[in-house]
Write a protein that holds these residues in place. Structure first.
Motif, PDB file in Angstrom:
ATOM      1  N   MET A  21       0.544  -1.651   0.108  1.00  0.00           N
ATOM      2  CA  MET A  21       0.227  -0.741   0.029  1.00  0.00           C
ATOM      3  C   MET A  21       1.051   1.124  -0.187  1.00  0.00           C
ATOM      4  O   MET A  21       1.731   0.879   0.548  1.00  0.00           O
ATOM      5  N   ASN A  22       0.395   1.980  -1.031  1.00  0.00           N
ATOM      6  CA  ASN A  22       1.188   3.345  -1.178  1.00  0.00           C
ATOM      7  C   ASN A  22       0.873   4.647   0.179  1.00  0.00           C
ATOM      8  O   ASN A  22       0.250   4.060   0.955  1.00  0.00           O
ATOM      9  N   GLU A  23       1.947   5.457   0.444  1.00  0.00           N
ATOM     10  CA  GLU A  23       1.524   6.300   1.701  1.00  0.00           C
ATOM     11  C   GLU A  23       0.094   7.214   1.686  1.00  0.00           C
ATOM     12  O   GLU A  23      -0.556   7.295   2.646  1.00  0.00           O
ATOM     13  N   ASN A  24       0.477   7.701   0.042  1.00  0.00           N
ATOM     14  CA  ASN A  24      -1.014   8.149   0.205  1.00  0.00           C
ATOM     15  C   ASN A  24      -2.425   7.583   0.360  1.00  0.00           C
ATOM     16  O   ASN A  24      -3.541   7.875   0.962  1.00  0.00           O
ATOM     17  N   SER A  25      -2.875   6.129   0.486  1.00  0.00           N
ATOM     18  CA  SER A  25      -3.907   4.990   0.648  1.00  0.00           C
ATOM     19  C   SER A  25      -3.517   4.855   2.417  1.00  0.00           C
ATOM     20  O   SER A  25      -4.064   5.209   3.065  1.00  0.00           O
ATOM     21  N   GLU A  26      -2.738   4.970   2.984  1.00  0.00           N
ATOM     22  CA  GLU A  26      -1.963   4.787   4.197  1.00  0.00           C
ATOM     23  C   GLU A  26      -3.319   5.933   5.284  1.00  0.00           C
ATOM     24  O   GLU A  26      -3.605   5.827   5.502  1.00  0.00           O
ATOM     25  N   LEU A  27      -2.508   7.129   4.748  1.00  0.00           N
ATOM     26  CA  LEU A  27      -2.757   8.800   4.884  1.00  0.00           C
ATOM     27  C   LEU A  27      -4.362   8.869   4.750  1.00  0.00           C
ATOM     28  O   LEU A  27      -5.594   9.088   5.371  1.00  0.00           O
ATOM     29  N   SER A  28      -4.973   8.284   3.954  1.00  0.00           N
ATOM     30  CA  SER A  28      -6.297   8.554   3.340  1.00  0.00           C
ATOM     31  C   SER A  28      -7.545   7.304   4.534  1.00  0.00           C
ATOM     32  O   SER A  28      -8.288   7.793   5.193  1.00  0.00           O
ATOM     33  N   GLU A  47      -8.206  -2.338   9.180  1.00  0.00           N
ATOM     34  CA  GLU A  47      -7.828  -3.160  10.314  1.00  0.00           C
ATOM     35  C   GLU A  47      -7.000  -4.155   9.768  1.00  0.00           C
ATOM     36  O   GLU A  47      -6.201  -4.573  11.320  1.00  0.00           O
ATOM     37  N   SER A  48      -7.151  -4.597   8.900  1.00  0.00           N
ATOM     38  CA  SER A  48      -6.206  -5.943   8.466  1.00  0.00           C
ATOM     39  C   SER A  48      -5.014  -5.447   8.474  1.00  0.00           C
ATOM     40  O   SER A  48      -4.603  -7.107   8.693  1.00  0.00           O
ATOM     41  N   ARG A  49      -4.455  -4.025   7.512  1.00  0.00           N
ATOM     42  CA  ARG A  49      -3.026  -3.920   8.091  1.00  0.00           C
ATOM     43  C   ARG A  49      -2.787  -4.140   9.037  1.00  0.00           C
ATOM     44  O   ARG A  49      -1.986  -4.563   9.474  1.00  0.00           O
ATOM     45  N   VAL A  50      -2.706  -3.589   9.776  1.00  0.00           N
ATOM     46  CA  VAL A  50      -2.580  -3.054  11.397  1.00  0.00           C
ATOM     47  C   VAL A  50      -2.835  -4.656  11.842  1.00  0.00           C
ATOM     48  O   VAL A  50      -1.970  -4.441  13.472  1.00  0.00           O
ATOM     49  N   GLY A  51      -3.448  -5.294  11.919  1.00  0.00           N
ATOM     50  CA  GLY A  51      -3.610  -6.580  12.124  1.00  0.00           C
ATOM     51  C   GLY A  51      -4.557  -6.530  13.484  1.00  0.00           C
ATOM     52  O   GLY A  51      -4.561  -7.169  14.946  1.00  0.00           O
ATOM     53  N   VAL A  52      -5.124  -5.724  14.023  1.00  0.00           N
ATOM     54  CA  VAL A  52      -6.186  -5.371  15.633  1.00  0.00           C
ATOM     55  C   VAL A  52      -7.261  -4.580  15.090  1.00  0.00           C
ATOM     56  O   VAL A  52      -7.037  -3.912  14.104  1.00  0.00           O
ATOM     57  N   ARG A  53      -8.341  -5.176  15.695  1.00  0.00           N
ATOM     58  CA  ARG A  53      -9.707  -4.755  15.686  1.00  0.00           C
ATOM     59  C   ARG A  53      -9.604  -3.077  16.113  1.00  0.00           C
ATOM     60  O   ARG A  53      -9.520  -2.796  17.698  1.00  0.00           O
ATOM     61  N   LEU A  54     -10.465  -1.894  15.631  1.00  0.00           N
ATOM     62  CA  LEU A  54     -10.573  -0.261  16.047  1.00  0.00           C
ATOM     63  C   LEU A  54     -11.499   0.123  16.400  1.00  0.00           C
ATOM     64  O   LEU A  54     -11.606   1.063  17.109  1.00  0.00           O
ATOM     65  N   PHE A  55     -12.367  -1.336  15.613  1.00  0.00           N
ATOM     66  CA  PHE A  55     -14.302  -0.488  16.266  1.00  0.00           C
ATOM     67  C   PHE A  55     -15.058  -1.110  17.138  1.00  0.00           C
ATOM     68  O   PHE A  55     -14.545  -2.323  16.198  1.00  0.00           O
ATOM     69  N   HIS A  56     -16.105  -1.252  17.642  1.00  0.00           N
ATOM     70  CA  HIS A  56     -17.057  -2.427  18.000  1.00  0.00           C
ATOM     71  C   HIS A  56     -17.812  -1.579  17.569  1.00  0.00           C
ATOM     72  O   HIS A  56     -17.872  -0.408  17.456  1.00  0.00           O
ATOM     73  N   ARG A  57     -18.265  -2.471  16.606  1.00  0.00           N
ATOM     74  CA  ARG A  57     -19.570  -2.236  15.644  1.00  0.00           C
ATOM     75  C   ARG A  57     -21.011  -3.023  16.367  1.00  0.00           C
ATOM     76  O   ARG A  57     -21.253  -4.474  16.546  1.00  0.00           O
ATOM     77  N   THR A  58     -21.519  -2.283  16.083  1.00  0.00           N
ATOM     78  CA  THR A  58     -23.252  -2.657  16.687  1.00  0.00           C
ATOM     79  C   THR A  58     -24.248  -2.152  15.649  1.00  0.00           C
ATOM     80  O   THR A  58     -23.661  -1.375  14.636  1.00  0.00           O
ATOM     81  N   THR A  59     -25.289  -2.547  15.324  1.00  0.00           N
ATOM     82  CA  THR A  59     -26.076  -2.259  13.986  1.00  0.00           C
ATOM     83  C   THR A  59     -27.026  -1.146  14.979  1.00  0.00           C
ATOM     84  O   THR A  59     -26.896  -0.345  14.336  1.00  0.00           O
ATOM     85  N   ARG A  60     -26.431  -0.319  16.231  1.00  0.00           N
ATOM     86  CA  ARG A  60     -26.589   0.723  16.916  1.00  0.00           C
ATOM     87  C   ARG A  60     -25.607   2.246  17.109  1.00  0.00           C
ATOM     88  O   ARG A  60     -25.915   3.070  16.902  1.00  0.00           O
ATOM     89  N   ASN A  61     -24.676   0.958  17.189  1.00  0.00           N
ATOM     90  CA  ASN A  61     -22.872   1.834  18.249  1.00  0.00           C
ATOM     91  C   ASN A  61     -22.618   1.657  17.464  1.00  0.00           C
ATOM     92  O   ASN A  61     -22.134   0.749  17.121  1.00  0.00           O
ATOM     93  N   VAL A  62     -21.669   2.692  17.136  1.00  0.00           N
ATOM     94  CA  VAL A  62     -20.122   2.257  16.872  1.00  0.00           C
ATOM     95  C   VAL A  62     -18.713   3.127  18.341  1.00  0.00           C
ATOM     96  O   VAL A  62     -19.159   4.132  18.223  1.00  0.00           O
TER      97      VAL A  62
END
Length: 295
Positions: free
Chosen positions: A1-8, A44-59
């Motif tokens: 992945m290039n730096e522009n995509s990473e920053l995006s 999340e796939s790139r860094v290898g950890v989950r960054l958010f908890h997601r439910t149908t109502r909350n993030v």
């Protein structure tokens, strides 16, 4: 992945973390919620950890997400400030300014100002959301908002803006046929009034000022509306007295379909402010908007 995509992807992450919403982040960034979701999954796939908890109502942020957001926020702010400083090399500001404005006020406050801003600043883009709903401009990604001074929180910078706005109490000739015209605000208790309801359900108080004496009246009547246009129409039909911005009723007043009362109790309102977060970098585009609206 290039730096522009990473920053995006990191910028998308910061937007979702700020709003706790994929939809609001997409709105802020001018893209779709699915594109935002894809960017977060990729990060999340790139860094290898989950960054958010997601439910149908909350993030919400995970512990790892909170750490990343705490480190990332100041860095992105510095990047945005550095890019914005390029405006000093341009003749006019470049970039997007998002404004939140009460729907009842927007045409009268922004009308000619928008035209002037866009013509004199060809690199400037304005996104204006007009709603009478109470909005947290930080949470919903706005650069600034317009509101009356007494409703501003203390962590905001407020700039008084030009105002030729005042309320008018209006009624049709048919309504006044056989009824006494109110001479003081207290007389409104003897009249049928058309009430205005904010989106949250709060009823607007009718406020008056004369010779230093202020007065607030809670009026009554069988009709409550959430649109000043509908209130003017109802008043024209003789359904009661309405309390609206003078400019809303101007065409009907000119045509004799409506008449004013209590005019000496309705001064020009000077409490209108453009406000923005005190801790946020003030972009060149926002400075141009402030200058155009400043009193």
């Amino acid at each position: 992945m290039n730096e522009n995509s990473e920053l995006s992807e990191l910028a998308v992450f910061a937007s979702v973390a700020t709003h706790r919403s994929f939809r609001k982040a997409a709105l802020e960034r001018g893209t779709s919620a699915s594109a935002v979701s894809h960017a977060i999954r990729s990060l999340e796939s790139r860094v290898g950890v989950r960054l958010f908890h997601r439910t149908t109502r909350n993030v919400s942020l995970t512990d790892a997400g909170q750490m990343l957001f705490a480190k990332l926020g100041p860095a992105l702010a510095d990047i945005r400030a550095a890019v914005d400083e390029l405006n000093s090399w341009r003749d006019t500001p470049f970039g997007t300014v998002r404004l939140n404005v009460p729907n009842t006020l927007a045409p009268f406050v922004l009308g000619e100002t928008i035209e002037t801003l866009l013509k004199t600043n060809p690199g400037l883009r304005l996104e204006i959301v007009a709603t009478d709903r109470r909005v947290d401009i930080v949470e919903e990604g706005f650069d600034a908002g317009i509101r009356f001074g007494e409703r501003l929180s203390q962590d905001m910078v407020a700039v008084r803006i030009r105002s030729n706005l005042r309320f008018a109490v209006i009624g049709s000739p048919a309504y006044f046929d056989g009824r006494a015209v109110p001479a003081t605000p207290q007389d409104l208790h003897d009249h049928v009034c058309i009430r205005y309801a904010f989106p949250g359900g709060t009823i607007l108080h009718w406020e008056f000022l004369k010779d230093g004496e202020s007065m607030q009246v809670d009026v009554d009547g069988p009709l409550t509306l959430d649109s000043q246009e509908l209130m003017v129409d109802a008043a024209v039909r003789g359904l009661g007295l309405a309390y609206v911005w003078e400019q809303r009723a101007a065409p009907a007043l000119r045509e004799g379909l409506l008449m004013r009362c209590l005019e000496e109790w309705c001064p020009v309102d000077e409490g209108l402010f453009l406000y923005f977060p005190s801790r946020r970098h003030q972009t060149a585009g926002l400075r141009a908007v402030i200058e155009a609206l400043r009193a």
